[in-house]
Design a protein around this motif. Structure first.
Motif, PDB file in Angstrom:
ATOM      1  N   LEU A  15       0.799  -1.235   0.000  1.00 29.90           N
ATOM      2  CA  LEU A  15       0.000   0.000   0.000  1.00 29.90           C
ATOM      3  C   LEU A  15       0.827   1.278   0.000  1.00 29.90           C
ATOM      4  N   ASP A  16       2.149   1.162   0.094  1.00 27.66           N
ATOM      5  CA  ASP A  16       2.952   2.390   0.272  1.00 27.66           C
ATOM      6  C   ASP A  16       2.790   3.462  -0.800  1.00 27.66           C
ATOM      7  N   PRO A  17       2.543   3.130  -2.070  1.00 20.57           N
ATOM      8  CA  PRO A  17       2.381   4.226  -3.033  1.00 20.57           C
ATOM      9  C   PRO A  17       1.092   5.027  -2.808  1.00 20.57           C
ATOM     10  N   PRO A  75       3.845  -9.418  -4.173  1.00 17.11           N
ATOM     11  CA  PRO A  75       3.587  -8.809  -2.865  1.00 17.11           C
ATOM     12  C   PRO A  75       4.915  -8.444  -2.187  1.00 17.11           C
ATOM     13  N   SER A  76       5.102  -7.147  -1.932  1.00 18.74           N
ATOM     14  CA  SER A  76       6.361  -6.679  -1.345  1.00 18.74           C
ATOM     15  C   SER A  76       6.139  -6.127   0.054  1.00 18.74           C
ATOM     16  N   ASP A  77       4.988  -6.458   0.629  1.00 20.90           N
ATOM     17  CA  ASP A  77       4.532  -5.808   1.863  1.00 20.90           C
ATOM     18  C   ASP A  77       5.028  -6.474   3.139  1.00 20.90           C
ATOM     19  N   PHE A  91      14.631   4.751  -3.866  1.00 20.38           N
ATOM     20  CA  PHE A  91      13.299   4.317  -4.319  1.00 20.38           C
ATOM     21  C   PHE A  91      12.218   5.149  -3.636  1.00 20.38           C
ATOM     22  N   ARG A  92      12.405   5.380  -2.359  1.00 16.95           N
ATOM     23  CA  ARG A  92      11.399   6.158  -1.621  1.00 16.95           C
ATOM     24  C   ARG A  92      11.357   7.598  -2.115  1.00 16.95           C
ATOM     25  N   ASP A  93      12.492   8.122  -2.591  1.00 21.40           N
ATOM     26  CA  ASP A  93      12.470   9.440  -3.238  1.00 21.40           C
ATOM     27  C   ASP A  93      11.644   9.356  -4.520  1.00 21.40           C
ATOM     28  N   ASP A 102       9.920   3.809  10.449  1.00 23.37           N
ATOM     29  CA  ASP A 102      10.621   2.842   9.599  1.00 23.37           C
ATOM     30  C   ASP A 102       9.731   1.618   9.424  1.00 23.37           C
ATOM     31  N   LYS A 103      10.249   0.608   8.743  1.00 25.83           N
ATOM     32  CA  LYS A 103       9.423  -0.564   8.436  1.00 25.83           C
ATOM     33  C   LYS A 103       9.905  -1.809   9.186  1.00 25.83           C
ATOM     34  N   LYS A 104      10.606  -1.571  10.302  1.00 24.20           N
ATOM     35  CA  LYS A 104      11.243  -2.694  11.002  1.00 24.20           C
ATOM     36  C   LYS A 104      10.268  -3.645  11.669  1.00 24.20           C
ATOM     37  N   TYR A 155       7.772  -4.968  10.160  1.00 22.71           N
ATOM     38  CA  TYR A 155       7.321  -5.999   9.213  1.00 22.71           C
ATOM     39  C   TYR A 155       8.411  -6.481   8.265  1.00 22.71           C
ATOM     40  N   GLN A 156       9.327  -5.605   7.863  1.00 24.54           N
ATOM     41  CA  GLN A 156      10.429  -6.095   7.032  1.00 24.54           C
ATOM     42  C   GLN A 156      11.476  -6.759   7.932  1.00 24.54           C
ATOM     43  N   MET A 157      12.278  -7.648   7.335  1.00 26.03           N
ATOM     44  CA  MET A 157      13.180  -8.467   8.152  1.00 26.03           C
ATOM     45  C   MET A 157      14.385  -7.713   8.704  1.00 26.03           C
ATOM     46  N   ILE A 200      14.534 -12.111  -3.296  1.00 22.16           N
ATOM     47  CA  ILE A 200      15.348 -11.752  -2.132  1.00 22.16           C
ATOM     48  C   ILE A 200      15.788 -10.309  -2.347  1.00 22.16           C
ATOM     49  N   LYS A 201      15.627  -9.506  -1.301  1.00 18.77           N
ATOM     50  CA  LYS A 201      15.832  -8.068  -1.460  1.00 18.77           C
ATOM     51  C   LYS A 201      16.323  -7.451  -0.165  1.00 18.77           C
ATOM     52  N   PRO A 202      17.336  -6.562  -0.191  1.00 16.17           N
ATOM     53  CA  PRO A 202      18.169  -6.149  -1.324  1.00 16.17           C
ATOM     54  C   PRO A 202      18.990  -7.285  -1.940  1.00 16.17           C
ATOM     55  N   VAL A 234      18.695  -3.322  -5.558  1.00 16.45           N
ATOM     56  CA  VAL A 234      17.773  -2.225  -5.220  1.00 16.45           C
ATOM     57  C   VAL A 234      18.358  -0.839  -5.505  1.00 16.45           C
ATOM     58  N   SER A 235      17.490   0.143  -5.295  1.00 16.18           N
ATOM     59  CA  SER A 235      17.812   1.516  -5.683  1.00 16.18           C
ATOM     60  C   SER A 235      19.128   2.021  -5.080  1.00 16.18           C
ATOM     61  N   GLY A 236      19.373   1.726  -3.809  1.00 19.50           N
ATOM     62  CA  GLY A 236      20.594   2.227  -3.168  1.00 19.50           C
ATOM     63  C   GLY A 236      21.847   1.573  -3.729  1.00 19.50           C
ATOM     64  N   THR A 280      16.709  -5.116 -11.853  1.00 18.09           N
ATOM     65  CA  THR A 280      17.698  -4.042 -11.778  1.00 18.09           C
ATOM     66  C   THR A 280      17.263  -2.843 -12.603  1.00 18.09           C
ATOM     67  N   TYR A 281      17.498  -1.648 -12.032  1.00 20.32           N
ATOM     68  CA  TYR A 281      17.188  -0.402 -12.748  1.00 20.32           C
ATOM     69  C   TYR A 281      18.093  -0.247 -13.957  1.00 20.32           C
ATOM     70  N   ALA A 282      19.178  -1.013 -13.980  1.00 20.40           N
ATOM     71  CA  ALA A 282      20.126  -0.940 -15.095  1.00 20.40           C
ATOM     72  C   ALA A 282      19.836  -2.019 -16.145  1.00 20.40           C
TER      73      ALA A 282
HETATM   74  C1  PBG Z   1       7.676  -0.989  -1.005  1.00 23.89           C
HETATM   75  C2  PBG Z   1       8.826  -1.202  -1.885  1.00 23.89           C
HETATM   76  C3  PBG Z   1      10.111  -0.711  -1.644  1.00 23.89           C
HETATM   77  C4  PBG Z   1      10.897  -1.107  -2.694  1.00 23.89           C
HETATM   78  C5  PBG Z   1      10.099  -1.830  -3.573  1.00 23.89           C
HETATM   79  N1  PBG Z   1       8.809  -1.897  -3.044  1.00 23.89           N
HETATM   80  C6  PBG Z   1      10.673   0.157  -0.607  1.00 23.89           C
HETATM   81  C7  PBG Z   1      10.222   0.064   0.768  1.00 23.89           C
HETATM   82  O1  PBG Z   1      10.005  -1.023   1.302  1.00 23.89           O
HETATM   83  O2  PBG Z   1      10.087   1.129   1.337  1.00 23.89           O
HETATM   84  C8  PBG Z   1      12.354  -0.759  -2.795  1.00 23.89           C
HETATM   85  C9  PBG Z   1      13.010  -0.999  -4.053  1.00 23.89           C
HETATM   86  C10 PBG Z   1      14.310  -0.335  -4.194  1.00 23.89           C
HETATM   87  O3  PBG Z   1      14.887   0.258  -3.257  1.00 23.89           O
HETATM   88  O4  PBG Z   1      14.809  -0.378  -5.316  1.00 23.89           O
HETATM   89  N2  PBG Z   1       6.591  -1.805  -1.186  1.00 23.89           N
END
Ligand code: PBG
Length: 341
Positions: free
Chosen positions: A132-134, A175-177, A215-217, A232-234, A236-238, A263-265, A289-291, A328-330
């Motif tokens: 739901l973050d967007p 699902p990335s939630d 990415f958040r930017d 932060d998202k600690k 729910y995220q690992m 698997i991410k990052p 990931v973006s960073g 990958t963004y590349a």
């Molecule tokens: C959120 C989501 C995130 C990314 C993809 N989906 C960021 C977050 O959890 O805040 C990050 C991807 C990236 O950094 O490239 N659902």
């Protein structure tokens, strides 16, 4: 008992591993892993408007595209042999609410974009993010209730979001939630709605990582998150400290019906990727990931690293660790480099 015949221990000077590194033709013959355009999934940012390409300051060469421009770029990516894109919307602030209602609008930015891409580039896989973050005014992947991200209530909304996106025509749901139990619930919801063929690629192990900053930017969730009760998202995220837990996450998602895992990052978590791939042997993707992308580009722009070589080496490292594909963004840049070789 049969006598066992064992080979004499191989040792120097009879064995010289450098022998096979002497010439390009030999190195090519004995290469264990290969990177190709088929391994690439291109994450893209879509925004409102027409004819727009807005740069993202923290992600050099990545742009937020309006749907019409994205359709053209998607066609180019497909022509380069990239199998799929992963779509991320940058939703206007006015449409972000505490209940993330816009996520369920069948005519929202994501759905309109999916329909346009499917119509113009039917052979390109379109992977839609479920979270739901967007759409959430607090920047969280779920619904915030009394200062916590409510799991089960969020899962119910994610199921609807998945069905809306499947109805728009996406090929796979990602699902990335990181809510508990969401894969099974989403599978049931998709099946009940007649979308048994829509695959689920689960972010099985997604860490609470500082590497998501750029990415958040790009989607505008960072500042919202900074100002929310939970910064932060600690919850729910690992935890980056944990590896065994990733295996439990992956096992649960597979038991609930995930078809593929992410698997991410990426690079800082190659150990996790390798363990998950070895343990389950299912299609497993790495998310560069973006960073990670930003670090690579920043060093290349400064002339501190050879950007092209570092990029291809990074992507190959994912393959060696066990990735079946890499987000990958590349992706487009890499596909062009690979086509030139
Ligand atoms: C959120 C989501 C995130 C990314 C993809 N989906 C960021 C977050 O959890 O805040 C990050 C991807 C990236 O950094 O490239 N659902």
């Amino acid at each position: 008992m049969t006598a066992s015949v064992s080979a004499p221990p191989a040792a120097f000077p009879r064995v010289r591993l450098r022998r096979l590194r002497r010439a390009p033709w030999l190195r090519r013959l004995v290469a264990e892993h290969r990177l190709s355009c088929e391994d690439l999934i291109w994450p893209v940012f879509v925004g409102e408007g027409q004819g727009r390409c807005e740069p993202i300051a923290t992600m050099p060469d990545v742009e937020r595209l309006s749907c019409d421009v994205l359709v053209e770029r998607a066609a180019e990516a497909a022509a380069l042999g990239i199998p799929a894109i992963a779509l991320f919307p940058s939703v206007p602030a006015a449409l972000k609410t505490p209940d993330a209602a816009e996520a369920l609008n069948p005519d929202n930015l994501v759905c309109r974009t999916v329909r346009a891409i499917r119509a113009a580039v039917p052979d390109l896989g379109v992977i839609c993010d479920v979270a739901l973050d967007p759409f959430n005014s607090e920047g969280h992947d779920g619904l915030v209730r009394d200062g916590i991200v409510a799991n089960d209530e969020t899962v119910a909304v994610l199921c609807q979001q998945a069905v809306v996106q499947a109805a728009a025509g996406c090929s796979a749901i990602a699902p990335s939630d990181m809510m508990d139990g969401r894969i099974g619930a989403i599978r049931d919801a998709l099946d009940a709605a007649g979308f048994a063929d829509v695959a689920i690629v689960s972010y099985a192990a997604k860490y609470a990582s500082a590497f998501y900053g750029p990415f958040r930017d790009a989607v505008g969730s960072g500042t919202l998150l900074g100002g929310s009760l939970l910064g932060d998202k600690k919850t729910y995220q690992m935890d980056p400290a944990n590896g065994d837990e990733a295996l439990r996450e992956a096992a649960l998602d597979l038991a609930e019906g995930a078809d593929m895992l992410i698997i991410k990052p990426g690079l800082p978590y190659l150990d996790v990727l390798s363990r998950v791939k070895a343990a389950f042997g299912v299609p497993t993707f790495a998310y560069h990931v973006s960073g990670e992308y930003a670090m690579l580009k920043a060093a290349a722009q400064n002339g501190w690293l050879d950007g092209e070589r570092v990029l291809l080496e990074t992507l190959l490292a994912f393959k060696r660790a066990g990735a079946d594909a890499i987000l990958t963004y590349a992706a487009v840049e890499a596909a062009r480099l690979l086509a030139r070789r």
